[in-house]
Design an enzyme around this catalytic site. Structure first.
Site, PDB file in Angstrom:
ATOM      1  N   ARG A 141      -9.544   1.533   8.855  1.00 51.46           N
ATOM      2  CA  ARG A 141      -9.105   0.190   9.190  1.00 51.46           C
ATOM      3  C   ARG A 141     -10.135  -0.556  10.033  1.00 51.46           C
ATOM      4  O   ARG A 141      -9.918  -1.706  10.407  1.00 51.46           O
ATOM      5  CB  ARG A 141      -7.841   0.306  10.007  1.00 51.46           C
ATOM      6  N   LYS A 196       0.836  -1.214   0.000  1.00 52.34           N
ATOM      7  CA  LYS A 196       0.000   0.000   0.000  1.00 52.34           C
ATOM      8  C   LYS A 196       0.870   1.263   0.000  1.00 52.34           C
ATOM      9  O   LYS A 196       0.655   2.168  -0.797  1.00 52.34           O
ATOM     10  CB  LYS A 196      -0.910   0.063   1.241  1.00 52.34           C
ATOM     11  N   ARG A 238      -1.122  -8.697  14.491  1.00 51.57           N
ATOM     12  CA  ARG A 238      -1.590  -7.794  13.424  1.00 51.57           C
ATOM     13  C   ARG A 238      -2.448  -8.551  12.424  1.00 51.57           C
ATOM     14  O   ARG A 238      -3.440  -8.021  11.917  1.00 51.57           O
ATOM     15  CB  ARG A 238      -0.396  -7.150  12.703  1.00 51.57           C
ATOM     16  N   ARG A 280      11.480  -7.317   6.198  1.00 52.43           N
ATOM     17  CA  ARG A 280      11.373  -5.903   5.840  1.00 52.43           C
ATOM     18  C   ARG A 280      12.271  -4.993   6.680  1.00 52.43           C
ATOM     19  O   ARG A 280      12.287  -5.096   7.903  1.00 52.43           O
ATOM     20  CB  ARG A 280       9.902  -5.476   6.009  1.00 52.43           C
ATOM     21  N   ARG A 338      11.061  -2.202  12.074  1.00 50.68           N
ATOM     22  CA  ARG A 338       9.976  -1.539  12.804  1.00 50.68           C
ATOM     23  C   ARG A 338       9.622  -2.359  14.031  1.00 50.68           C
ATOM     24  O   ARG A 338       9.673  -3.575  13.993  1.00 50.68           O
ATOM     25  CB  ARG A 338       8.748  -1.437  11.884  1.00 50.68           C
TER      26      ARG A 338
HETATM   27  P1  ADP Z   1       1.086  -1.938   8.071  1.00 50.46           P
HETATM   28  O1  ADP Z   1      -0.008  -1.705   7.098  1.00 50.46           O
HETATM   29  O2  ADP Z   1       2.330  -2.434   7.401  1.00 50.46           O
HETATM   30  O3  ADP Z   1       0.688  -2.756   9.246  1.00 50.46           O
HETATM   31  P2  ADP Z   1       0.912   0.856   8.935  1.00 50.46           P
HETATM   32  O4  ADP Z   1       2.054   1.785   8.882  1.00 50.46           O
HETATM   33  O5  ADP Z   1      -0.223   1.105   8.012  1.00 50.46           O
HETATM   34  O6  ADP Z   1       1.549  -0.578   8.716  1.00 50.46           O
HETATM   35  O7  ADP Z   1       0.325   0.810  10.433  1.00 50.46           O
HETATM   36  C1  ADP Z   1       1.134   0.523  11.537  1.00 50.46           C
HETATM   37  C2  ADP Z   1       0.295   0.439  12.791  1.00 50.46           C
HETATM   38  O8  ADP Z   1      -0.311   1.720  13.076  1.00 50.46           O
HETATM   39  C3  ADP Z   1      -0.891  -0.531  12.737  1.00 50.46           C
HETATM   40  O9  ADP Z   1      -0.516  -1.857  13.025  1.00 50.46           O
HETATM   41  C4  ADP Z   1      -1.815   0.068  13.814  1.00 50.46           C
HETATM   42  O10 ADP Z   1      -1.356  -0.273  15.089  1.00 50.46           O
HETATM   43  C5  ADP Z   1      -1.625   1.562  13.630  1.00 50.46           C
HETATM   44  N1  ADP Z   1      -2.625   2.147  12.698  1.00 50.46           N
HETATM   45  C6  ADP Z   1      -2.383   2.626  11.449  1.00 50.46           C
HETATM   46  N2  ADP Z   1      -3.514   3.076  10.887  1.00 50.46           N
HETATM   47  C7  ADP Z   1      -4.503   2.863  11.778  1.00 50.46           C
HETATM   48  C8  ADP Z   1      -5.908   3.095  11.790  1.00 50.46           C
HETATM   49  N3  ADP Z   1      -6.538   3.633  10.752  1.00 50.46           N
HETATM   50  N4  ADP Z   1      -6.616   2.727  12.901  1.00 50.46           N
HETATM   51  C9  ADP Z   1      -6.014   2.173  13.948  1.00 50.46           C
HETATM   52  N5  ADP Z   1      -4.684   1.917  14.026  1.00 50.46           N
HETATM   53  C10 ADP Z   1      -3.937   2.270  12.958  1.00 50.46           C
END
Ligand code: ADP
Length: 225
Positions: free
Chosen positions: A91, A18, A174, A130, A163
């Site tokens: 999400r 993404k 996750r 990663r 990370r």
């Molecule tokens: P990835 O898609 O690789 O898991 P992201 O950078 O999109 O990584 O998100 C990292 C973390 O940030 C998620 O696992 C969650 O804990 C938090 N997060 C991101 N976006 C949201 C959201 N819209 N609602 C709730 N938590 C979020």
């Protein structure tokens, strides 16, 4: 190429590409890209109260509460106008309903929803390999690029790190959260807006995916089976 879609959601599991695709699309079409994950990580790096609270959830592989996610995205939207490429938001269906209400009120509805689909086996392989640049956020496959933690980022020279949620333990959580909370968002848009919903196989080459997404943004591509 000219974008005919200006308000776009990119949905998909962790490591489905993404962020990478949103970044390329944003450059190609000049649509502002925002990742709620990146916004939360930046708050955390700056040590703000919001960032500290967010970290207590994200480091365990959990979603932050809807209220927090909505707060960061609302602040971003207030400063960026009605064009966006969202990566990682919404999400949960609660966040999706909140977003739809706000966009309906402003008469600026979502124009394209793209679901990047990837098998759990491939998600695990990608995530555990990663590396992420602590400075610019660019990600790299460690074994693919022959890189390790502590190397310099080829894009900006920053430190490559793992990370804190790219660990076996956090990933299992996750993936559970993804299945329980985020897959229903995919179904939500598939049912609510089938005409603008597109599912793309995220296991293909990055360039192939980019061409397909570009065609969708230009309004030139039909649905994939
Ligand atoms: P990835 O898609 O690789 O898991 P992201 O950078 O999109 O990584 O998100 C990292 C973390 O940030 C998620 O696992 C969650 O804990 C938090 N997060 C991101 N976006 C949201 C959201 N819209 N609602 C709730 N938590 C979020």
């Amino acid at each position: 190429m000219k974008a005919s879609k200006q308000r776009i959601l990119l949905l998909g599991p962790p490591a489905s590409g993404k962020g990478t695709q949103a970044d390329h699309l944003s450059r190609a079409f000049g649509i502002p890209h925002v990742s709620t994950g990146a916004l939360l990580r930046s708050e955390c790096a700056r040590g703000t109260p919001l960032g500290i609270e967010a970290d207590s959830w994200t480091s365990r592989g959990l979603l932050v509460p809807d209220e927090l996610a909505v707060r960061v995205i609302t602040a971003w939207m207030a400063g960026n106008g009605p064009r966006f490429l969202f990566d990682g938001f919404p999400r949960t269906t609660g966040q999706a309903e909140h977003l739809d209400k706000a966009l309906d009120a402003a008469k600026t509805p979502i124009e394209l929803v793209i679901f990047l689909d990837l098998s759990e086996e491939e998600i695990r392989r990608r995530i555990l390999d990663r590396l992420t640049c602590a400075a610019c956020g660019t990600t790299f496959g460690g074994s693919l690029h022959g890189m390790k933690i502590g190397d310099a980022c080829p894009s900006c020279g920053g430190d490559l790190i793992r990370r804190n949620d790219d660990t076996e333990e956090a990933l299992t959580e996750r993936l559970r959260v993804y299945r329980e909370s985020t897959l229903p968002v995919v179904t939500y848009y598939q049912d609510k807006a089938p005409g603008i919903f597109h599912k793309i196989n995220a296991g293909e080459e990055s360039d192939t995916i980019f061409k397909k997404l570009s065609a969708l943004v230009c309004g030139e591509m039909q649905k994939e089976k």
